[in-house]
Write a protein that holds these residues in place. Structure first.
Motif, mmCIF file in Angstrom:
data_model
loop_
_atom_site.group_PDB
_atom_site.id
_atom_site.type_symbol
_atom_site.label_atom_id
_atom_site.label_comp_id
_atom_site.label_asym_id
_atom_site.label_seq_id
_atom_site.Cartn_x
_atom_site.Cartn_y
_atom_site.Cartn_z
ATOM 1 N N GLN A 39 0.828 -1.197 0.000
ATOM 2 C CA GLN A 39 0.000 0.000 0.000
ATOM 3 C C GLN A 39 0.870 1.258 0.000
ATOM 4 O OE1 GLN A 39 -2.708 -0.430 3.339
ATOM 5 N NE2 GLN A 39 -4.067 -1.769 2.170
ATOM 6 N N ALA A 40 1.856 1.245 -0.879
ATOM 7 C CA ALA A 40 2.797 2.366 -0.976
ATOM 8 C C ALA A 40 3.297 2.477 -2.407
ATOM 9 C CB ALA A 40 3.967 2.171 -0.021
ATOM 10 N N THR A 41 3.563 3.712 -2.843
ATOM 11 C CA THR A 41 4.175 3.935 -4.153
ATOM 12 C C THR A 41 5.678 3.928 -3.984
ATOM 13 O OG1 THR A 41 2.294 5.277 -4.862
ATOM 14 C CG2 THR A 41 4.353 5.526 -6.100
ATOM 15 N N LEU A 42 6.351 2.978 -4.635
ATOM 16 C CA LEU A 42 7.781 2.788 -4.439
ATOM 17 C C LEU A 42 8.621 3.528 -5.468
ATOM 18 C CD1 LEU A 42 7.720 -1.053 -3.711
ATOM 19 C CD2 LEU A 42 7.735 0.828 -2.051
ATOM 20 N N PHE A 43 8.053 3.765 -6.647
ATOM 21 C CA PHE A 43 8.811 4.392 -7.730
ATOM 22 C C PHE A 43 8.036 5.557 -8.332
ATOM 23 C CE2 PHE A 43 10.255 -0.042 -7.731
ATOM 24 C CZ PHE A 43 11.632 0.135 -7.641
ATOM 25 N N ALA A 44 8.780 6.593 -8.663
ATOM 26 C CA ALA A 44 8.234 7.669 -9.481
ATOM 27 C C ALA A 44 8.636 7.373 -10.920
ATOM 28 C CB ALA A 44 8.792 9.017 -9.033
ATOM 29 N N SER A 46 8.963 8.022 -14.974
ATOM 30 C CA SER A 46 9.115 9.115 -15.933
ATOM 31 C C SER A 46 9.726 8.551 -17.208
ATOM 32 C CB SER A 46 10.018 10.208 -15.346
ATOM 33 O OG SER A 46 11.369 9.765 -15.320
ATOM 34 N N PRO A 47 9.778 9.339 -18.290
ATOM 35 C CA PRO A 47 10.434 8.856 -19.524
ATOM 36 C C PRO A 47 11.892 8.473 -19.294
ATOM 37 C CG PRO A 47 9.102 10.786 -19.997
ATOM 38 C CD PRO A 47 9.121 10.649 -18.506
ATOM 39 N N GLN A 48 12.519 9.049 -18.259
ATOM 40 C CA GLN A 48 13.920 8.741 -17.981
ATOM 41 C C GLN A 48 14.091 7.436 -17.217
ATOM 42 O OE1 GLN A 48 12.645 12.018 -17.477
ATOM 43 N NE2 GLN A 48 13.447 12.361 -19.555
ATOM 44 N N GLY A 49 12.995 6.901 -16.641
ATOM 45 C CA GLY A 49 13.105 5.644 -15.920
ATOM 46 C C GLY A 49 12.367 5.674 -14.597
ATOM 47 N N TYR A 50 12.782 4.783 -13.719
ATOM 48 C CA TYR A 50 12.151 4.616 -12.413
ATOM 49 C C TYR A 50 13.071 5.168 -11.333
ATOM 50 C CZ TYR A 50 8.395 1.514 -14.037
ATOM 51 O OH TYR A 50 7.276 0.999 -14.643
ATOM 52 N N SER A 51 12.590 6.141 -10.560
ATOM 53 C CA SER A 51 13.358 6.671 -9.437
ATOM 54 C C SER A 51 12.604 6.387 -8.149
ATOM 55 C CB SER A 51 13.600 8.174 -9.591
ATOM 56 O OG SER A 51 12.378 8.879 -9.683
ATOM 57 N N LEU A 52 13.341 6.156 -7.078
ATOM 58 C CA LEU A 52 12.732 5.773 -5.811
ATOM 59 C C LEU A 52 11.992 6.942 -5.164
ATOM 60 C CD1 LEU A 52 15.638 3.658 -4.295
ATOM 61 C CD2 LEU A 52 13.403 2.787 -5.020
ATOM 62 N N THR A 53 10.817 6.659 -4.640
ATOM 63 C CA THR A 53 10.129 7.612 -3.778
ATOM 64 C C THR A 53 10.724 7.481 -2.373
ATOM 65 O OG1 THR A 53 8.467 5.978 -3.162
ATOM 66 C CG2 THR A 53 8.003 7.325 -5.113
ATOM 67 N N ASP A 54 10.232 8.280 -1.438
ATOM 68 C CA ASP A 54 10.703 8.156 -0.049
ATOM 69 C C ASP A 54 10.399 6.768 0.493
ATOM 70 O OD1 ASP A 54 11.626 10.725 -0.126
ATOM 71 O OD2 ASP A 54 9.903 11.602 0.930
ATOM 72 N N ALA A 55 9.218 6.265 0.155
ATOM 73 C CA ALA A 55 8.851 4.917 0.606
ATOM 74 C C ALA A 55 9.765 3.875 -0.026
ATOM 75 C CB ALA A 55 7.396 4.624 0.258
ATOM 76 N N GLY A 56 10.085 4.082 -1.311
ATOM 77 C CA GLY A 56 10.988 3.152 -1.990
ATOM 78 C C GLY A 56 12.379 3.179 -1.394
ATOM 79 N N ALA A 57 12.879 4.366 -1.074
ATOM 80 C CA ALA A 57 14.214 4.478 -0.475
ATOM 81 C C ALA A 57 14.270 3.779 0.874
ATOM 82 C CB ALA A 57 14.591 5.956 -0.326
ATOM 83 N N ALA A 58 13.178 3.900 1.648
ATOM 84 C CA ALA A 58 13.134 3.221 2.945
ATOM 85 C C ALA A 58 13.136 1.705 2.755
ATOM 86 C CB ALA A 58 11.891 3.656 3.718
ATOM 87 N N LEU A 59 12.379 1.224 1.755
ATOM 88 C CA LEU A 59 12.356 -0.218 1.494
ATOM 89 C C LEU A 59 13.709 -0.695 0.974
ATOM 90 C CD1 LEU A 59 10.797 -2.875 1.358
ATOM 91 C CD2 LEU A 59 10.062 -2.241 -0.956
ATOM 92 N N LEU A 60 14.396 0.125 0.173
ATOM 93 C CA LEU A 60 15.690 -0.272 -0.374
ATOM 94 C C LEU A 60 16.662 -0.639 0.729
ATOM 95 C CD1 LEU A 60 17.634 -0.540 -2.797
ATOM 96 C CD2 LEU A 60 18.186 1.877 -2.479
#
Length: 298
Positions: A46-51, A53-67
């Motif tokens: 129940q979280a968005t992990l990636f933002a 864009s045409p350049q690719g996938y970048s981590l959101t704050d939630a994604g960085a915490a999961l990383l």
């Protein structure tokens, strides 16, 4: 707490490669499959992990915490596997080596072929790239480098020294003015690296000789060697590459000689992995012997 390790493994690949296609190549999965699995993971958490864009996938704050937590789980998994008892004398599975293309073209093929002869169920992959490998992103299980890194959670082992000299084809030397000293080089076409693409100071061979203009330049050792072999000009060549170039010989041997070293780089977390340690030992032993053999033939 989310405990599906397989989904976390895919998440790590996307986070490191920053594209679904890049992660798919690493994982040998279709990018669409990777994308569906990431959607399933985001739904489960129940979280968005990636933002995206045409350049690719970048981590959101939630994604960085999961990383951070996923990398901790990865280290624990590797440690657990490393501590399993070894029930066979032969190596199996897949091992990927990152290496600069000089060693990747002229040393690693025969060294790894010999290791493969002794371990027929082992898959060896050589990734030849003119840049430094990022073992923290798991681009390879281990890497060969021409200088010892000083940062990161890495284990560095010096494998062997090797030597380089100026070289040219007999055809080129016969068609151009004689080269009797370093000062004569200004009358000759030089082959070398593209100056602003030298990724390691140890590769700035011509810079060490005070040469600033390189008429024939490439970021690839193989391209440089082929230019020399085809009579394009004079360049610095590894002594261990000379036996693979009929019609090419070293010049100014007593006046200009360079010494460099190969280092084996491993991630700290892999120190207790007996499988990788056994391979690293065989690789280092084979490289030392092959450099000595080929330099003796130069």
């Amino acid at each position: 707490m989310y405990t599906n390790w397989d989904d976390l493994r895919l998440f790590l690949a996307v986070a490191r490669e920053e594209t679904l296609s890049g992660a798919g190549k690493v994982l040998r999965l279709d990018p669409a499959t990777v994308g569906r699995r990431m959607q399933r993971l985001e739904a489960a958490l129940q979280a968005t992990l990636f933002a995206k864009s045409p350049q690719g996938y970048s981590l959101t704050d939630a994604g960085a915490a999961l990383l951070s937590r996923a990398e901790t789980a990865e280290r624990a998994m590797r440690s657990a596997i490393a501590e399993l008892p070894d029930t066979t004398d032969r190596l199996t599975g897949q091992i990927r080596i990152g290496a600069p293309d000089g060693s990747a073209n002229y040393l690693l093929p025969q060294v790894c072929a010999a290791i493969s002869d002794d371990n027929p169920d082992l898959d060896i992959q050589i990734v030849a790239l003119p840049r430094v490998f990022n073992l923290s992103r798991r681009e390879a299980d281990m890497a060969i480098a021409v200088s010892a890194p000083t940062a990161g959670r890495l284990v560095v082992q010096k494998i062997t020294e090797y030597h380089l000299h100026l070289a040219a084809s007999e055809a080129y030397l016969a068609a151009h003015p004689p080269i009797q000293s370093a000062s004569d080089l200004k009358h000759h076409r030089l082959v070398g690296y593209i100056p602003d693409m030298i990724f390691d100071r140890e590769l700035d061979y011509l810079g060490d000789l005070g040469i600033t203009r390189v008429p024939l330049a490439s970021n690839s050792v193989s391209v440089q060697i082929n230019w020399i072999r085809q009579g394009g000009g004079v360049g610095v060549a590894h002594d261990f590459s000379i036996p693979a170039m009929p019609g090419v010989r070293r010049i100014l041997i007593d006046q200009i000689s360079l010494t460099r070293a190969f280092y084996l780089i491993r991630h700290t977390d892999d120190q207790r992995n007996p499988r990788l340690s056994r391979f690293a030992q065989a690789l280092s032993t084979g490289l030392r012997a092959e450099v000595a053999r080929l330099e003796g033939l130069a």
